[in-house]
Each structure stands twice: as structure tokens, then as C-alpha cells.
Design a protein around this motif. Structure first.
Motif, short mmCIF file in Angstrom:
data_model
loop_
_atom_site.label_atom_id
_atom_site.label_comp_id
_atom_site.label_asym_id
_atom_site.label_seq_id
_atom_site.Cartn_x
_atom_site.Cartn_y
_atom_site.Cartn_z
N THR A 29 6.09 1.30 1.94
CA THR A 29 4.70 1.20 2.37
C THR A 29 3.84 1.37 1.12
OG1 THR A 29 4.46 3.57 2.78
CG2 THR A 29 5.24 2.24 4.61
N THR A 30 2.60 0.97 1.22
CA THR A 30 1.72 1.03 0.05
C THR A 30 1.63 2.44 -0.50
OG1 THR A 30 0.43 -0.82 0.93
CG2 THR A 30 -0.59 0.50 -0.80
N ILE A 84 1.84 -5.49 -0.35
CA ILE A 84 1.70 -4.18 -0.99
C ILE A 84 1.15 -4.33 -2.40
CG2 ILE A 84 3.04 -2.28 -2.01
CD1 ILE A 84 4.84 -2.41 0.50
#
Length: 526
Positions: free
Chosen positions: A365-366, A289
Motif C-alpha cells: 500500500t502507499t 502507488i
């Protein structure tokens, strides 16, 4: 000697700004090039359903009746049309996607109504909004660092950051949320500096904008509160009171939607987060990430392990750079500066780390860590600027850091170049969606193809965005068989259930040829 160093510093300052302007132009180009090239995946299809003003349940009901459908019939539920207005759009968000805040959806609807129906137009709104990132991060850096050079460097990093370019080309609210975070952060620092009622009102307005853009802005607002409390030494000063009143005003504007979220919960929308994951996979995901901030070659979980192993040295170098930049900003800057950067990084980073490593929930999550990524970029911009422009007799150090900064920026340019030419990228879930382009190519090669399916409407719409206008559809509900019409050169089954495959073979005396995991072709019919 000092005069010579001063002259050299002024020359390097001018050249730095010139190069950064070039990078900004490159960054703008990457945000708009090939906007319609990548697959229009499930999240974006949901955005389009919301934009159209229809409910997803309505879409399924009206399309899954077995009648012959054209591409225009499917597009009716992906773009605005006279049958549904902006009020219907808001109703759809309330009833089916209350956690997806309405501001982006409404603005995109107006944008598409103005410029036309297409994937490129829909995504272009995010791209245009992302351009506001440049002046906003410049404003934030001027307030935080009181340095135009750090501001220019931060703009350069953001311009060619693979993550920023990626989400600037997606029909979701992430670009708008990034702008909202930067605006509210800069407005907070300005209000703390000016201490005027108008400046605090501006901060309250930016908070309200952020709250209606994305839910993670609440965590950023909480980080702002921690920052103000610590800076004011836990005293009820005028600044702290002004902050609390401004925050309260911002929250009050969002109370109606908080009530909507409570009364219309959507637990299934984050069901993917229930996947348990141990420490090592979580650590690898977090490394990926943060490294994607500067280098992204499109490696996804479905890619071979050798590719991931080959990236390990680069990821470790980037993580070292990030850690060192945080160390430098904490050692060299004032408390007001380093504390703000740390609270921004930790605003969503700390809660997600806790969810990942303590509760083993896969929320990280990114796209959810974008505020943390902004904080990292501020730290790295400060590091590069101070190292490159320092007035020091040791020229080799400046050259070394100039080289490091160049490598980081070139890595971003290379990443964006590769991504701009790809049809599938890691954020489009290639492990699930990699067969859609191949499937579309096969169907498009037929002269007059018919596509039959009893699948959910979302996968059908994903594929439809890749198909040509000549393709017709026949969609039925589960446990129902279509009445196959003659006159088609090729008939395909898309993602069919076992009931549909067995029924087609038996009732219509046909044989099926499996082409891939989601496409079958009727090869014989009598």
C-alpha cells in the motif's frame, strides 16, 4: 561565451532557490489547511482510542450497555482525560496494538493534552512533524550529493508531493517514520564520512528513534547494512565494524518491544493482506502507488473504470520519468550515490514486490512504500537539478527540462488543491466509508435525534466525529434490544443487525425506512 554561460547559470540558480522557497510556503499551507475536513476513518479512530488510554474492548463494554449517551460520552474514549494516563496508553498499545509502535501515540497524547481535544489538533501533530521532512531531506541530499541545489529541489518535490501532504494530515505515525528514515539515512552517510564515535552514536540514536516509529524502518536499516557492506567491498573494515556496533546498539534498545510483539501478536491487524490478487491487478496497484508521488486526483478502487483508464497516459509518463531518473543517476553519479538511492528504493519495495507477485499477498500500500517513494524523489531531484543547471550551449534542453520539472510540480500543487477541498479521499477507503458523510448530514438535520446501533464501536466513532453535539446514542451488544426512550424527534438505526431491525419492528410495533446501506429511520411507533 563561457563567462556568459556562467552568469546565466548563477542567475538561474538564484531564481530556482526563490521559486523553491515559494513552493515550501505552499507546501506548509497545504499541510495545515482543512485539517478536520476529511473523514476521521477507522485507523485514526484506533489511534484516538490508544491516545485516550482505554482499551478498545473496554470502550465496547462501557458504551454498549443500552444507556443514553451524549457526544461527550463517546469523546471520552477518543481524547486524553484524567482517568487514564500515559502508562495506560502504553498498556493499551501493548495489549491490543503491539505492531503499532508507541512513540507516535505517546507524543500525540502529550500534544492533545497541551492544545485541546479536536480532530484538527490530533492531526496537527502529524502536520507539524512533517515539517521536519524539509531540513532532514536537505541534510540527506547534502551528505549524499554534496549539492545544495539538489537538496533544494528535493525539498520542493516533497513540499507539494500529494503523498507527503496526505499523510501529514493523518493521525498515524507515517510522518514521524518519514522523518526517522531521512534522519537515520543522513546520519549514516555522515558517520561514514567523519568516521568518529560521536557520529556513529548519533546514527544508533536515529535508528532507535526509527524503530519505535514504524516497523518498516527495520527494512531501511537492513538496506543501510547492504549499502555499507557493498561500499566497503565485503571487508571487515573499521567503517563496517562501526556500522555493525551502531546497528546492534539501536536494535538492543528495541529488544523490549520485540519481546512485546512476540508475546502479544495481533494477526487480525493485517487480515486484509490475505486477499489474493493476480499479476495484472497487482501491477496496476503498484503503478498507482508510485505515480501518486507526483499526481493524485483521488481515484480509488471503487471509482468507475473510465476514470482509471483516463489516468493511464499520465501514469505511464510518470513511471517513465521515474525509470529515466534512476537510469540517469546510475549513469552519471558515483557508486556511493546511486547505490544508496537504489537500496533506499528497494528497502521496502523489493520485499513488498515479492509478497505481491510471488506469494500474492496484498501488503503493498502507499503508506508502506514511503521509504521507496523517498528514494524515487531523490532520483528525480537529481535528474531535474542536473538537467536544469547544466552548463551547456544547448539552451533548449534546459528549457525542456525546466518545463518538465514545472509540470511535475504543478501536478503536485493541483493534486494538493483538489485534495484539500475533499471530504473523502482514496486513503480513507471510500468504497467502505463513502456513506458516512451523507448519513451524518441526514442525522444532523433532525431537531433532537437518537441514534441506535448494535454495530462495532469503531464505525460508530467514525460517524460520531461527523455528528453535531445534539445527537444522542443508544448502543447495545449483539442480540440485545434497547429500551427506546421518548422525547426524540427522530430515531435512527445505524448499521443495525437483522436481529435489531426485526426486534424494533416487532416488539416496538414500528416500521423502518431504509435511507442508505447503513442508516434506517423509525417512521412509525405506537
Amino acid at each position: 561565451m563561457k563567462k556568459q554561460l556562467s552568469q546565466n547559470w548563477l542567475i538561474s540558480k538564484s531564481w530556482l532557490r526563490f521559486l523553491i522557497i515559494i513552493l515550501l510556503v505552499i507546501g506548509v499551507f497545504f499541510r495545515f489547511v482543512n485539517l478536520d475536513k476529511k473523514i476521521y476513518w477507522g485507523d485514526e479512530v484506533y489511534s484516538s482510542i490508544r491516545i485516550s488510554g482505554y482499551l478498545a474492548s473496554e470502550t465496547r463494554e462501557q458504551l454498549s450497555n443500552g444507556r443514553l449517551l451524549t457526544m461527550k460520552d463517546l469523546q471520552k474514549y477518543q481524547y486524553p482525560n484524567p482517568e487514564r494516563n500515559a502508562v495506560d496508553t502504553i498498556k493499551g498499545v501493548i495489549l491490543e496494538d503491539s505492531q503499532i509502535l508507541p512513540l507516535y501515540i505517546l507524543l500525540t497524547r502529550f500534544w492533545v493534552e497541551l492544545f485541546g481535544n479536536s480532530v484538527a489538533v490530533t492531526r496537527s501533530f502529524s502536520a507539524v512533524i512533517s515539517l521536519l521532512t524539509f531540513p532532514c531531506i536537505y541534510w540527506l541530499c547534502r551528505e549524499l550529493f554534496e549539492s545544495s541545489l539538489v537538496a533544494w529541489m528535493a525539498m520542493a518535490l516533497v513540499a507539494v508531493s500529494p503523498v507527503h501532504v496526505l499523510y501529514a494530515q493523518e493521525a498515524r505515525a507515517y510522518s514521524l517514520a518519514i522523518v526517522a528514515v531521512l534522519m537515520s539515512s543522513a546520519a549514516l552517510l555522515r558517520a561514514m564520512r567523519l568516521k568518529t564515535k560521536v557520529s556513529w552514536c548519533i546514527y544508533a540514536a536515529t535508528l532507535s528513534l526509527g524503530f519505535y516509529s514504524h516497523l518498516f524502518v527495520f527494512l531501511v536499516a537492513l538496506a543501510h547494512g547492504i549499502y555499507v557492506i557493498v561500499i566497503e567491498r565485503f571487508r571487515f573494515s573499521k567503517t563496517l565494524i562501526s556500522y555493525l556496533l551502531s546497528s546492534l546498539a539501536g536494535v538492543l534498545t528495541f529488544v523490549p518491544w520485540i519481546w512485546i510483539i512476540i508475546t502479544h501478536p495481533q494477526p487480525e491487524s493485517v487480515s486484509w493482506a490475505s486477499t489474493k490478487q493476480t499479476f495484472f491487478p497487482s501491477a496496476i496497484r503498484w503503478a498507482g502507488i508510485f505515480s501518486r508521488t507526483f499526481l493524485d486526483l483521488g481515484i480509488s478502487p471503487s471509482d468507475p473504470g473510465k476514470l482509471k483508464i483516463a489516468l493511464i497516459p499520465f501514469i505511464l509518463i510518470i513511471l517513465t520519468l521515474i525509470i529515466y531518473s534512476i537510469y540517469v543517476i546510475c549513469r552519471r553519479s558515483t557508486k556511493e550515490v546511486w547505490l544508496f538511492v537504489l537500496t533506499l528504493i528497494g528497502s521496502v519495495g523489493v520485499p513488498l514486490l515479492i509478497m505481491d507477485f510471488v506469494f500474492q499477498k496484498r501488503y503493498a500500500t502507499t503508506r508502506y512504500t514511503l521509504p521507496s517513494i523517498l528514494g524515487i524523489e531523490l532520483a528525480v531531484a537529481y535528474l531535474f537539478t542536473t538537467k536544469i543547471t547544466s552548463i551547456s550551449p544547448k539552451i533548449w534542453r534546459k528549457k525542456l527540462w525546466s518545463l518538465v520539472a514545472s509540470i511535475v510540480i504543478i501536478s503536485g500543487v493541483i493534486s494538493c488543491t483538489i485534495s484539500s477541498q475533499a471530504q473523502m479521499w482514496w486513503n480513507k477507503l471510500p468504497e467502505r466509508n463513502h456513506e458516512y458523510p451523507q448519513t451524518a448530514n441526514i442525522v444532523n438535520q433532525a431537531n433532537k435525534p437518537l441514534l441506535i446501533s448494535d454495530a462495532d464501536i469503531i464505525p460508530i466513532q467514525i460517524l460520531a466525529h461527523l455528528l453535531e453535539q445534539k445527537v444522542q446514542f443508544q448502543i447495545v451488544t449483539q442480540n440485545h434490544l434497547p429500551e427506546i426512550t421518548n422525547g426524540f424527534t427522530d430515531i435512527f438505526l445505524f448499521n443495525p443487525s437483522n436481529f435489531l431491525k426485526a426486534g424494533i419492528e416487532k416488539i416496538y410495533n414500528s416500521k423502518l425506512q431504509q435511507i442508505n446501506d447503513i442508516l434506517w429511520k423509525i417512521t412509525k411507533s405506537t
